[in-house]
Scaffold this active site. Structure first.
Site, PDB file in Angstrom:
ATOM      1  CG  ASP A  64      -4.218   0.414 -29.303  1.00  0.00           C
ATOM      2  OD1 ASP A  64      -4.686   1.359 -28.616  1.00  0.00           O
ATOM      3  OD2 ASP A  64      -4.554  -0.772 -29.158  1.00  0.00           O
ATOM      4  CE1 TYR A 102       1.501   4.930 -24.687  1.00  0.00           C
ATOM      5  CE2 TYR A 102       2.346   2.842 -25.544  1.00  0.00           C
ATOM      6  CZ  TYR A 102       2.248   3.775 -24.521  1.00  0.00           C
ATOM      7  OH  TYR A 102       2.901   3.547 -23.336  1.00  0.00           O
ATOM      8  CB  SER A 157      -0.245  -9.147   8.661  1.00  0.00           C
ATOM      9  OG  SER A 157      -0.031  -9.378  10.020  1.00  0.00           O
ATOM     10  CD  GLU A 207      -9.044   0.238   1.527  1.00  0.00           C
ATOM     11  OE1 GLU A 207      -8.237  -0.675   1.277  1.00  0.00           O
ATOM     12  OE2 GLU A 207      -8.713   1.334   1.986  1.00  0.00           O
ATOM     13  CE  LYS A 259      -7.064  -9.960   3.644  1.00  0.00           C
ATOM     14  NZ  LYS A 259      -6.261 -10.812   2.778  1.00  0.00           N
ATOM     15  NE  ARG A 315       2.974  -8.263   5.294  1.00  0.00           N
ATOM     16  CZ  ARG A 315       2.880  -9.372   6.021  1.00  0.00           C
ATOM     17  NH1 ARG A 315       2.994 -10.543   5.432  1.00  0.00           N
ATOM     18  NH2 ARG A 315       2.673  -9.326   7.307  1.00  0.00           N
ATOM     19  CD  GLU A 372      -2.861  -7.859  -2.328  1.00  0.00           C
ATOM     20  OE1 GLU A 372      -2.316  -7.047  -1.533  1.00  0.00           O
ATOM     21  OE2 GLU A 372      -3.114  -9.037  -2.046  1.00  0.00           O
ATOM     22  CE  LYS A 386      -6.961  -0.716   4.613  1.00  0.00           C
ATOM     23  NZ  LYS A 386      -6.266  -0.421   3.354  1.00  0.00           N
ATOM     24  CB  CYS A 428     -29.446 -49.177 -19.433  1.00  0.00           C
ATOM     25  SG  CYS A 428     -28.663 -48.598 -20.940  1.00  0.00           S
TER      26      CYS A 428
HETATM   27  S1  IVH Z   1      -4.277  -2.967   4.360  1.00  0.00           S
HETATM   28  C1  IVH Z   1      -1.769  -2.048   7.906  1.00  0.00           C
HETATM   29  N1  IVH Z   1      -5.991  -3.203   2.401  1.00  0.00           N
HETATM   30  O1  IVH Z   1      -4.186  -8.429   2.767  1.00  0.00           O
HETATM   31  C2  IVH Z   1      -2.698  -2.444   6.853  1.00  0.00           C
HETATM   32  N2  IVH Z   1      -4.486  -4.989   2.778  1.00  0.00           N
HETATM   33  O2  IVH Z   1      -2.601  -8.557   5.905  1.00  0.00           O
HETATM   34  C3  IVH Z   1      -2.046  -3.233   5.812  1.00  0.00           C
HETATM   35  N3  IVH Z   1      -4.734  -6.848   1.163  1.00  0.00           N
HETATM   36  O3  IVH Z   1      -1.258  -9.363   2.318  1.00  0.00           O
HETATM   37  C4  IVH Z   1      -2.914  -3.919   4.850  1.00  0.00           C
HETATM   38  N4  IVH Z   1      -6.355  -5.948   0.006  1.00  0.00           N
HETATM   39  O4  IVH Z   1      -1.625  -7.369   0.741  1.00  0.00           O
HETATM   40  C5  IVH Z   1      -4.981  -3.784   3.073  1.00  0.00           C
HETATM   41  N5  IVH Z   1      -7.562  -3.237   0.672  1.00  0.00           N
HETATM   42  C6  IVH Z   1      -6.546  -3.817   1.350  1.00  0.00           C
HETATM   43  C7  IVH Z   1      -6.048  -5.082   0.991  1.00  0.00           C
HETATM   44  C8  IVH Z   1      -5.011  -5.647   1.749  1.00  0.00           C
HETATM   45  C9  IVH Z   1      -5.563  -6.988   0.120  1.00  0.00           C
HETATM   46  C10 IVH Z   1      -3.749  -7.856   1.590  1.00  0.00           C
HETATM   47  C11 IVH Z   1      -2.389  -7.326   1.886  1.00  0.00           C
HETATM   48  C12 IVH Z   1      -1.862  -8.264   2.935  1.00  0.00           C
HETATM   49  C13 IVH Z   1      -3.108  -8.747   3.606  1.00  0.00           C
HETATM   50  C14 IVH Z   1      -3.331  -8.011   4.902  1.00  0.00           C
END
Ligand code: IVH
Length: 701
Positions: A39, A42, A88, A125, A127, A148, A195, A320, A441
């Site tokens: 560190d 750096y 979304s 993936e 979320k 967003r 994210e 997806k 008690c």
């Molecule tokens: S894909 C068109 N992948 O979840 C596809 N979203 O509505 C767009 N989120 O607020 C989203 N992890 O920020 C995607 N692995 C992931 C995600 C993810 C979290 C959130 C995203 C959005 C909501 C999706």
């Protein structure tokens, strides 16, 4: 620093070299977790670049690592129209497999696939529970980061996002591998979506420091409800210097606007993710290509189990369609892609109201305030109770009856009140106070100095503490009732055969018959053991009462000092303090214990049942050749058992410790003495054998 240290052209080259080095090492450190340099080194490179840019402002560039800290505060954020809208995704809340199956069926139907067609490849993936971010790179340099917003227009938060170490400020083209086709060139425009989140440990540390500030009276500071909230606050912080101190992280999961590609174009979503990873973006290691609905279900289940072990919060998984060509064919409905779906987990936090605050008494007498809640489904179960831990915690959170609160239940952890929603407090809600008497008690409840918990002092009588009290009394080194163990006490108390200790001596064959694993023989043995236990010693009896802080050695010291039980029971704190080894906390604890009428009653009843010992005169004058000495006993002694040796040492006024230190006066070593003997030799502590111990006990030196 004098100007001429940095002649123009050399400086430009040096600055570029420094930036390239810092980019490289930051990536190794923050993204790969594999630093190549210490560190401090750096920091030196960093300081040099800072000095150089200060001396030559024209050399500064938006991708410089120095930009990660402290730009000037903003009045408000600028609006950004997204080149490609940030959509979304549809959410399946169905916790069962059907969430994944429904999605797979919809996709297959849209693609006109029949049952005999092969399964579809999906990317599964996590979320992440943070906030979506669009990162725009032009010619490989991060030029803009935007939230967003409503999907069309977001807020420009570039300055704050630059402070996130995991986000590359400049993308380095990949070098060609011998024999392989040229890698994909960095597109002139590349928007990476992902994210921004806060790790749980970073969140805890942040809240700790916020609490410190609040305690110091710093105005305008508050704690955050959860990591997502804290991350959102940091991203929308107008002062980038403050944002820079809020520890944020990032995962990439998709793309926005991307200009024409030069080189091998990814054909699948997964290939894109791997391309982003190669350019230095963090991509979650859990990301996986799976085939068909069954494997989606398996992923959902597995991540559901691993969820609590992750260092950050997730609120579900995302599926997806992997092939980009198929994604294109599937297209969109209104504002959601048909090729992706979020499959949620039950929320780990919910709002509910506090109907009452009860105080529960644990088996060792500890009082715990518990919020009784309007039933709420959280973390997969219906929760009606949440612990408030102790008085300080209840005060800190200031939970009151009628309050609306956030309740959290993660995994198998006990449900907890995270915080109160202050706006929803009812007028006149009363501050919670711990009761000063035991709710079970009625004995005094006390909180000792330096302790977090209130405790019931009616240990011998309190119904909540029955099992502990009996087990302690029956212990081998207390009054000793052979064969009266855990399981049996459990049964006797649960069947209400025994309420307080004296009931032990009222047991008969009939009351024992019918208990699990209690044959006639063992019942008779137990009665015999009980009979035998009636003849005991004062020290064992006093130890057996389970008075807080009165261990075996203190019980012995008390017995020796006072000689008779009544003298102990009636001693003032001052008189108790005269006993070697009894300090103010112990003295007070003994006094409080015998001040409880119920405890005294139980003692009287035990005596009435025939429990007896030889009482003596106060034995203050008895010789104490080992007074003030600490001994450690190790190995097997030729004639004395470990317990016998300990008894003798203590009777002679000495203390027996479990480990050797510089304060140890003697180590008594038998055969097979191990590490304690070695330690004694290292520290130069005197080592003696059993014979020498006996000499000491008889007053020799
Ligand atoms: S894909 C068109 N992948 O979840 C596809 N979203 O509505 C767009 N989120 O607020 C989203 N992890 O920020 C995607 N692995 C992931 C995600 C993810 C979290 C959130 C995203 C959005 C909501 C999706």
């Amino acid at each position: 620093m004098p100007e001429d240290l940095f002649p123009e052209t050399a400086s430009a080259e040096r600055a570029q070299w420094l930036r390239q080095q810092l980019h490289h090492h930051a990536h190794r450190y923050y993204t790969l977790d594999e630093p190549e340099i210490p560190d401090a080194e750096y920091d030196l490179l960093f300081a040099e670049l800072q000095a150089l840019e200060r001396a030559h402002p024209e050399l500064s560039s938006p991708d410089s690592p120095t930009r990660r800290v402290g730009a000037a505060p903003l009045a408000e954020f600028a609006s950004v129209r997204h080149a490609v809208p940030m959509l979304s995704i549809r959410t399946e809340t169905d916790t069962l497999a059907s969430g994944a199956e429904n999605f797979d069926q919809r996709v297959r139907r849209e693609l006109d696939l029949g049952p005999s067609d092969p399964p579809i490849a999906y990317v599964a993936e996590l979320k992440f529970d943070g906030l979506a971010m669009n990162l725009r790179y032009e010619h490989g340099v991060l030029v803009q980061a935007a939230t967003r917003g409503d999907g069309e227009v977001g807020e420009e938060v570039t300055q704050n996002i630059r402070t996130i170490r995991q986000i590359p400020l400049r993308l380095v083209p990949l070098s060609p591998q011998p024999g392989a086709p040229a890698p994909l060139a960095i597109p002139a425009v590349l928007e990476v979506r992902g994210e921004v989140y806060m790790r749980r440990d970073d969140f805890e540390a942040l809240n700790d420091s916020q609490r410190e500030k609040i305690a110091k009276g710093v105005k305008g500071e508050k704690t955050f409800v959860n990591p997502r909230n804290a991350a959102a606050g940091a991203v929308r912080q107008l002062d980038p210097a403050i944002a820079a101190r809020r520890p944020l992280s990032f995962f990439a999961y998709g793309l926005g606007d991307v200009s024409d590609l030069v080189g091998p174009a990814p054909q699948t979503h997964y290939e894109w993710l791997m391309q982003l990873k190669a350019w230095g973006f963090p991509v979650a290691a859990q990301t996986r290509v799976v085939q068909g609905a069954a494997e989606l279900v398996a992923f959902h289940q597995q991540m559901g189990q691993e969820r609590d072990q992750l260092p950050y919060d997730i609120d579900g998984v995302v599926y997806k369609v992997n092939r980009l060509a198929l994604q294109k064919r599937l297209g969109f409905v209104t504002r959601e892609p048909r090729w992706a779906v979020a499959h949620k987990y039950p929320a780990q936090e919910q709002l509910t109201t506090v109907q009452a605050i009860e105080v529960q008494v644990g088996r060792t007498g500890k009082l715990t305030p518990v919020a009784k809640l309007a039933p709420v489904f959280v973390g997969g179960v219906t929760v009606t109770n949440a612990t408030l831990h102790n008085e300080d915690e209840a005060r800190r959170k200031d939970v009151r009856v009628g309050d609306t609160v956030i309740v959290r239940r993660a995994g198998d952890v006990i449900p907890e009140v995270v915080s109160v929603v202050p706006d929803k407090r009812l007028a006149g809600a009363l501050i919670f106070t711990m009761p000063r008497t035991c709710p079970v008690c009625g004995s005094d409840a006390v909180r000792e100095e330096g302790e977090a918990d209130y405790r019931c002092t009616g240990g011998l009588f309190c119904a909540a503490q029955r099992k502990e009290a009996i087990l302690h009394y029956a212990h081998r080194r207390a009054v000793e009732v052979d064969g009266l163990g855990d399981k049996l006490v459990e049964q006797l108390v649960d069947a209400q055969i025994i309420r307080t200790l004296p009931d032990l001596y009222r047991l008969g064959l009939t009351s024992l018959a019918g208990l699990e694993r209690m044959a006639d023989k063992s019942a008779a043995n137990l009665l015999l053991a009980l009979e035998k236990s009636k003849q005991t010693t004062l020290a064992r009896f006093v130890f057996g009462l389970g008075i807080r802080h009165v261990g075996e050695a203190t019980a012995k010291a008390l017995a020796r000092h006072f000689g008779q039980l009544d003298r102990i029971m009636n001693a003032t704190e001052a008189q108790l303090l005269e006993v070697a080894d009894v300090g103010p906390v112990v003295a007070q604890s003994i006094r409080t214990f015998f001040d409880q009428p119920h405890n005294r009653e139980v003692v009287e009843q035990l005596r009435a049942c025939g429990v007896t010992w030889a009482e003596g005169e106060p034995a203050e004058k008895a010789p104490q050749p080992l007074s003030g000495k600490t001994l450690v006993i190790t190995g097997t002694l030729p004639t004395l058992s470990r317990d016998e040796a300990k008894d003798k040492v203590e009777a002679a006024g000495g203390k027996v410790a479990g480990s050797v230190s510089k304060k140890t006066d003697y180590v008594v070593a038998g055969t097979e003495a191990g590490s304690k003997l070695t330690k004694a030799q290292e520290l130069g502590v005197k080592v003696i054998d059993e014979n020498e111990l006996m000499e000491l006990l008889n007053g020799g030196t």
